[in-house]
Structure formats: C-alpha cells, structure tokens
Design an enzyme around this catalytic site. Structure first.
Site, PDB file in Angstrom:
ATOM      1  N   HIS A 121     -17.120  -5.098 -41.669  1.00 18.53           N
ATOM      2  CA  HIS A 121     -15.919  -4.387 -42.111  1.00 18.53           C
ATOM      3  C   HIS A 121     -14.664  -5.124 -41.692  1.00 18.53           C
ATOM      4  O   HIS A 121     -13.561  -4.652 -41.887  1.00 18.53           O
ATOM      5  CB  HIS A 121     -15.933  -2.952 -41.553  1.00 18.53           C
ATOM      6  CG  HIS A 121     -17.188  -2.225 -41.929  1.00 18.53           C
ATOM      7  ND1 HIS A 121     -18.200  -1.970 -41.036  1.00 18.53           N
ATOM      8  CD2 HIS A 121     -17.604  -1.768 -43.126  1.00 18.53           C
ATOM      9  CE1 HIS A 121     -19.197  -1.369 -41.670  1.00 18.53           C
ATOM     10  NE2 HIS A 121     -18.863  -1.229 -42.942  1.00 18.53           N
TER      11      HIS A 121
ATOM     12  N   GLU B 197     -22.850  -4.895 -56.227  1.00 17.07           N
ATOM     13  CA  GLU B 197     -21.658  -5.701 -56.506  1.00 17.07           C
ATOM     14  C   GLU B 197     -21.889  -6.655 -57.676  1.00 17.07           C
ATOM     15  O   GLU B 197     -20.967  -6.934 -58.457  1.00 17.07           O
ATOM     16  CB  GLU B 197     -21.232  -6.485 -55.261  1.00 17.07           C
ATOM     17  CG  GLU B 197     -20.634  -5.626 -54.154  1.00 17.07           C
ATOM     18  CD  GLU B 197     -21.661  -4.811 -53.381  1.00 17.07           C
ATOM     19  OE1 GLU B 197     -22.865  -5.121 -53.476  1.00 17.07           O
ATOM     20  OE2 GLU B 197     -21.267  -3.859 -52.683  1.00 17.07           O
TER      21      GLU B 197
END
Ligand SMILES: Cc1ncc(C[n+]2csc(CCOP(=O)(O)OP(=O)(O)O)c2C)c(N)n1
Ligand SMILES: [Mg+2]
Length: 745
Positions: free
Chosen positions: A534, A463
């Site tokens: 998540h 990322e």
C-alpha cells in the site's frame, strides 16, 4: 530424413495433384458441396485459394529470409483451416489474432475491395515502410480496413482487450456513443493451445464469462488454434476441451475434419455468438508444419514419424482431396490455382523485398506519442455546460464551496471527475470498488449514484481485465478512466499498459489508438495503513514505457487542472495516460504545522488546465529544489525551515509530469541557481526522477552543484519502521544545508 520440410510438404501437394483421379461428379458453383451444408462449391474453391495464398506466402517468407531479404518466418502452415473463420466473419467484426491466423486474414481480405492481403503480408515480413498496418515496425496481422488491430508478439496479451472490445460494443451504444460498427457485430480472438494456459488468456475468458453472468452482452468468439504444441512442449490430449469445455456462460464447440465439416462447425459458432451475444469458445484442430519458426530445428524434439504424421494431416492436402472427391474441382483446376498463386506470391515477394524501410528515428517514432498542444489546450479548457453543472451540483458549485473538507485532493478529484463526466459523455469510469463504495479512498464517491451504472462500473477483481476493458473501450470511441487500486497492483497487469496499450499507435502507424486515463492510487507515506503493497514508492515500471504520459499531482487544485489536461490529451491525441495519485496527500490538509490548513486549495473552475511542461514554482532563492508529490510537500516544509532557521532561501519546483519530464523548465529554473537538489521519494535506482534530472542538468552544462535525496532500494516495512526507508523532511534539510555549504566554500 530431409531437413527441408517446406520442400517436402510442397512436393506432397504437387504429387497428389498430379496423380489424383478425376472427380466422380461436377458441381455447379452455387451447389452446396454436400447435403446439409451451406458451403457452396464456389465458396469452397475461394476458401482453398485463401489457404493457398497463406501457405505460399509462408513459403516465400522463408525463401526471402534465406536470402536475407525478409525478417520473419513464423508461419501459418498447417493452420489454414482458420480461413473458414475469416469467411464466416464480417469485416465489421473486430478481430484480435494469433500469429498463425494467416488463412483467416486472406479470407477476410477477400471481402474488402482494394485490399491485397497476400501482398501486404509480404510487405510485412520484409519490414517494408509500405506495409499498410505497421510501416515495417513489426510483422503483425493487422489492417484498418479490415478492423484487425495489430497484435504483439506477447502471446495471449490480446485476449483481455478483445474481451474489453466485446463488452464495449453494447456499452458504447448505451452511452450514446456510436462505436462505428453494426449493432450485431461480434469480436473474434484467436490464440494457440499453449497460449490458452497463459494468465492473460485465462483471465480474458474468465472476464467474458463473468461479464456475461452479470447480464452484459459479451459477443466474443474465442478460437483456440490447437496444434498440440507450444514450441517443443506438447499439450496434453484433450487438454483444451478439459479446460474450457463444460463451463457455464461459455459455449464450447469444436471444429475438425474435412473442410465442409469445419465450415458447418464454424458457422454454428459464429451464429451462436452473434445471436446469443454471449461468449463462445471454439477449438479449431490444426497441425503445425515446419517447426515453430524458420530458426526452430523441429527434428531436435520431434520424431520423424511425428513430423510426417503432421504433414500427412496437412489441411491443404486434405482439402484438395476433399474438393476433388466432392466434385468442386478437378485436379487440373487446383493445379492451375496453385500455379497462379505461386506466380502471384513470387512477384509480390520480389516487389515487397525491394521496397524501403523506415529510415530515420523521426519516422520510426512519429506515431509513438502524437501531441498537438494547441488542440489539447482548447479541449482541456473547454467549458462545461453551465446549466448542466448547476443542476448537477444543485446550485452549490465546487469552486464556491467553503467547507475545508471539500477541498482536499480527494474531494477535488471527485468533483473534477464529475465535471469531466458532464463535459464528456464518452467517459467510462470503472475499477474495483469504484461504484457503490466510491473507491478505497472515496475519490469516486457518489459518481455511480449520479451517473448510473452504465457509466460507473464495479469490475471484478482483476487488473489485467480492467486494462483490457480500457483498451477495448478506447478503441471503440469511449474515453476510459479505469482505476487501479494501488500502484503495487498495477505491476501484475503492467504488460497491458507496456506491451499493449502504449504500443498500439506505434505498431499501427497511428491508425488505431486506445486513449485512456488510468488513475492509480500510489506512492508511500500513508499513516495507519502500511506495508509495501500500500506504499509502493517506485514508478520505474511505468517510467520506462515509451509514449506513456505520467502525471503526479501534489495538491488538490493541481490535480483538477492536470486531470483536465490528461483527459484532453487522451481524447485529442489518443494517448495512454497514467494519473498517479499520491494516497498520502488525498486527505492532507496541513503544510507546515498541524491545523494550518495550508494544503487546502480552492477548486479551479472549468477553463483552467495544466499540461506536460507546466511546472509549479514556489519562492525564490539560490537553491533550487526539484521534486513532486510527497517530496514536494516535504520540500516546502524544508524551505520554510531553511529560511527561518538558517537564512537559506530556496525555490521549489514541482515537476508535476513524470513523463515526459519537463527538462526545459527545469533547466530554465536551474539557470539562476547555485545548487540544485532533487528530492525524489522513489528509490535510489527505482526509476524515479533524480537520475534523469541530474543527468540532464549535468549534460546540458549546468555549472552549479548537483545533489539528490532518494529512498534506499528496499521494500517498505509495516509500522513505524517504514519511515526509516522513506525520505523525510530532515533528509531534505540536511542535504540542502550540505549542498549550500559546498557552494559557499
Ligand atoms: C508471454 C510470452 N511468453 C513466451 C513467448 C515465447 N513464445 C512464442 S510462441 C510460444 C508458444 C506458443 O504456443 P501456442 O500458443 O500453442 O501457439 P502455436 O505457436 O503452437 O501456434 C512461446 C512460448 C511469448 N511470445 N510470449
Ligand atoms: Mg500450439
């Protein structure tokens, strides 16, 4: 031992120049200083002056600091051989610099008429409003004229964007966007030896190697200014070479010794990087003089012998000796140069320290969050070429599609991205799995096939590098649309948004910008695929970033209009935008009952857009519910039941924009309500919207009852237990009834 090492080092140089013997020969200006080098006597002397400028600027910064007239004393003293890097680079080779790269900046400034880097440095250490790069917002190495975006104090955080810039150089051209730099430009990134261990540095180097291995041009020159120390901690002997030497896809070189040897080594590194368009790592040997900063008492952790050994390696002292030995200059010439530089810097210091500072919040904040609503609306609503659309959609325009499958938020977003990519050829889409697979939730499905691998890139799994690429691409005129796979996974790279991307306009006084729209799949309530990572229901880590725009759509058509707005804001105002997509609503079709398909909406044709401040409203009633995303969905379910089962009417507002929050619109909506209930799916103290909305209403004199529903401060467990720590429609019902009971009482 004398504690005034600045004086000691200066006296060493003065003494040497006073006592040095005359050179054995005298070179002409255009003569190479020795056989086998391109360094001429003229260049060598100019470099020496660059180094003196850097050195004496450091001396003056400390003198002024002692008088309370300057504010920064991390110096470049001992690192001045980096001037050679500045001499070999062009001013069209973007540079991202270590805080000790003063020599490099002086050499670079010399190449640009009208730039006085020595004076600008003094303005910068004095935090003067006249400092041309940051207007005194921070002491940075930066310059628009010299293509040096300002760095921040976070060590190594500039490495990923430097790599991103190197990648974007060729990519922009391939996309038909002129990056405004010559085709054979390279990017230079300097950092310290301790910083080289940092995750941001390592991932930057890795990203460069990976990109190069994949066949992309990646002309980046990493320069590690190795002084063997990170504040008080020594770097193991040869550590930099052991760590960065011997890798494939990374040429490793070293520069050490006399100025002419350093010249040759740097020349080879720059030429190699330029000609091979591949990453080069150069270890530049330096020493650190005068401690880490003015406040650092070096004697507390270094021995006298150690400190004196560094001082004996003072590059300016060694270069002076070398120039005399080679016949470049006489001791007298160097004494004169030194005196003139001291005179010049003293005058600069006096002048700079008399200049003013930014004197109002308004002036300080002016470049932080530029916004021109008129321009943005025009750009957001601008049409997409009809023919191109018809061809692209094969006659089947998304606004005409009737299949419900095509009308979920995920499908709408996918279509909106395609439309925007047709409209804006500078959009670059990238992230983990966005290409071939089309994203974990298939939002980018088909984009790579339609727009090609040039514009839709599957990146490697990191990322930090993704956001580094976004910054580099944005700075070179592209409109990056990176995707972060989950909200929880932006946290490991959030400094790239917080410290870097969002601060660039601020610290460059609006001269640099890195526009981007970062799509982040996030929030909770996923069925079947759970666990905290998540289902991260906190966005506080984004909400507190000054200037960052955060958009959170709750339904497909809004998502389309908001995405258009976000891209226009990035494009027109250079802003950084986080577009937070609620995963649980990606494929949501129903609202009230299973199969009602009331959460499917038509695709808004190009020309419609939503901007910050544009809220969504549903219904009328004495109760105002303020919410967003999944909370909005639940609030609408509650609204239906409140009316049917309890005769309570409610008006529901979707704030849509989490930053800046639409306070004006909320106050307006609240004006006629007996009670306001904020439904915030984020955690109680996790930086959701409940706190600021309730506080704003309370402070603005709202007379009704204020209440909120928020999730407990907890990570989210796997499986059915998740619901226990996530707010539910029942919670909204209970709070709404209780608050309305209060208002009736
Ligand atoms: C991410 C981060 N952690 C800690 C610091 C505090 N800090 C500033 S400089 C520095 C040491 C850096 O050493 P090195 O990279 O070798 O550079 P040098 O100062 O020796 O040139 C540290 C720990 C910081 N600025 N950024
Ligand atoms: Mg160091």
């Amino acid at each position: 031992m004398s504690t005034d090492r600045v004086r000691v080092v200066q006296e060493n140089l003065d003494r040497f120049l006073a006592e040095a013997a005359q050179p054995p020969v005298a070179l002409a200006a255009s003569d190479p200083v020795r056989e086998g080098t391109t360094l001429t006597a003229r260049d060598a002397l100019a470099l020496f002056e660059d180094q003196l400028l850097s050195r004496v600027a450091d001396v003056e910064a400390r003198r002024l600091k002692a008088l309370g007239r300057s504010f920064y004393t991390i110096s470049s003293a001992g690192h001045e051989q980096n001037a050679v890097v500045g001499a070999h680079l062009r001013t069209t080779d973007p540079c991202f610099l270590h805080y000790r790269s003063g020599g490099l900046m002086m050499a670079r400034g010399r190449k640009q008429p009208g730039v006085d880097m020595a004076f600008d440095t003094m303005l910068s250490v004095c935090a003067s409003e006249d400092d041309p790069i940051s207007e005194g917002r921070h002491k940075v190495w930066g310059s628009r004229a010299l293509w040096v975006p300002p760095q921040t104090s976070t060590i190594a955080s500039h490495v990923p964007k430097a790599v991103g810039t190197a990648f974007a150089l060729a990519r922009a051209r391939r996309m038909g966007v002129d990056p405004g730099l010559p085709e054979d430009s390279i990017v230079c990134c300097t950092f310290g030896d301790a910083s080289a261990n940092h995750a941001s540095a390592l991932t930057g180097v890795q990203a460069a190697r990976y990109g190069s291995r994949r066949g992309n041009p990646l002309p980046i020159l990493f320069v590690c200014e190795d002084n063997g120390l990170g504040i008080s901690t020594d770097t193991p002997w040869r550590w930099i070479q052991e760590t960065f030497g011997g890798h494939k896809h990374l040429r490793y070189m070293e520069a050490d010794g006399p100025i002419d040897d350093v010249w040759d080594a740097v020349e080879e590194a720059v030429d190699t990087c330029r000609s091979t368009r591949a990453p080069v790592f150069l270890r530049l040997v330096t020493v650190r003089l005068w401690g880490h900063a003015g406040s650092d008492i070096e004697a507390a952790y270094r021995s006298k012998q150690d400190i004196e050994a560094s001082e004996a390696q003072d590059p300016i002292l060694r270069n002076a000796a070398r120039l005399i030995e080679l016949g470049v200059a006489t001791p007298e010439m160097l004494r004169e140069r030194l005196a003139s530089v001291r005179h010049r810097l003293r005058a600069a210091a006096e002048e700079a320290s008399g200049r003013g500072h930014l004197d109002s919040v308004q002036r300080i904040m002016a470049p932080l969050a530029p916004y021109d609503e008129g321009r943005v609306r025009l750009s957001a609503c601008a049409s997409v070429a009809k023919d191109a659309r018809r061809t692209f959609w094969d006659g089947d325009l998304p606004e005409d599609a009737s299949s419900p499958v095509k009308r979920t938020m995920a499908a709408h977003l996918s279509a909106a991205m395609a439309d925007e990519m047709l409209k804006r050829p500078e959009i670059l889409v990238f992230g983990e799995d966005v290409g071939r697979k089309g994203g974990v939730y298939y939002v980018t499905a088909g984009l790579q096939k339609r727009f090609g691998q040039t514009r839709v890139i599957d990146t490697h799994l990191d990322e930090t590098s993704i956001l580094g690429l976004a910054q580099g691409a944005g700075m070179l005129g592209l409109l990056p649309m990176p995707e972060i796979q989950y909200l929880a996974y932006v946290h490991n790279a959030v400094d790239q948004l917080r410290g870097e991307a969002s601060s660039l306009q601020f610290f460059s006084a609006g001269q640099y910008s890195n526009p981007m729209v970062v799509r982040i799949a996030g929030l909770a309530y996923q069925r079947g695929f759970g666990g905290h990572f998540h289902n991260d229901n906190a966005m506080g880590g984004l909400r507190d970033i000054p200037g960052l725009i955060i958009a959170v759509p709750s339904r497909g058509d809004d998502a389309v209009r908001m995405l258009r707005g976000c891209l226009a804001i990035a494009k027109e105002c250079g802003r950084v935008v986080a577009f937070l997509e609620p995963i649980a609503l990606y494929h949501q079709k129903d609202l009230l009952t299973e199969g009602d398909e009331k959460w499917l909406f038509d695709y808004p044709p190009p020309g419609e857009a939503l901007l910050p401040g544009d809220v969504g409203t549903y219904g009328e009633g004495p109760l105002l519910i303020v919410s967003y995303a999944n909370g909005l969905h639940m609030s609408l379910q509650a609204r239906d039941r409140l009316a049917r089962e309890h005769g309570v009417d409610a008006r529901v507002v979707d704030v849509r924009w989490i930053n800046p929050l639409p306070f004006d619109a909320i106050r307006r909506e609240a004006a006629g309500a007996r009670a306001v209930l904020v439904v915030d799916e984020c955690r109680r103290t996790g930086g959701g919207i409940a706190e600021p909305v309730v506080a704003d209403l309370a402070e603005s004199g709202y007379q009704g009852v204020l209440r909120s529903v928020r999730a407990p401060d907890c990570f989210i467990p796997l499986g059915p237990s998740a619901d226990l720590v996530l707010i539910q429609t029942e919670d909204v019902m209970a709070a709404a009834l209780s608050v309305m009971a209060t208002t009736h009482a």
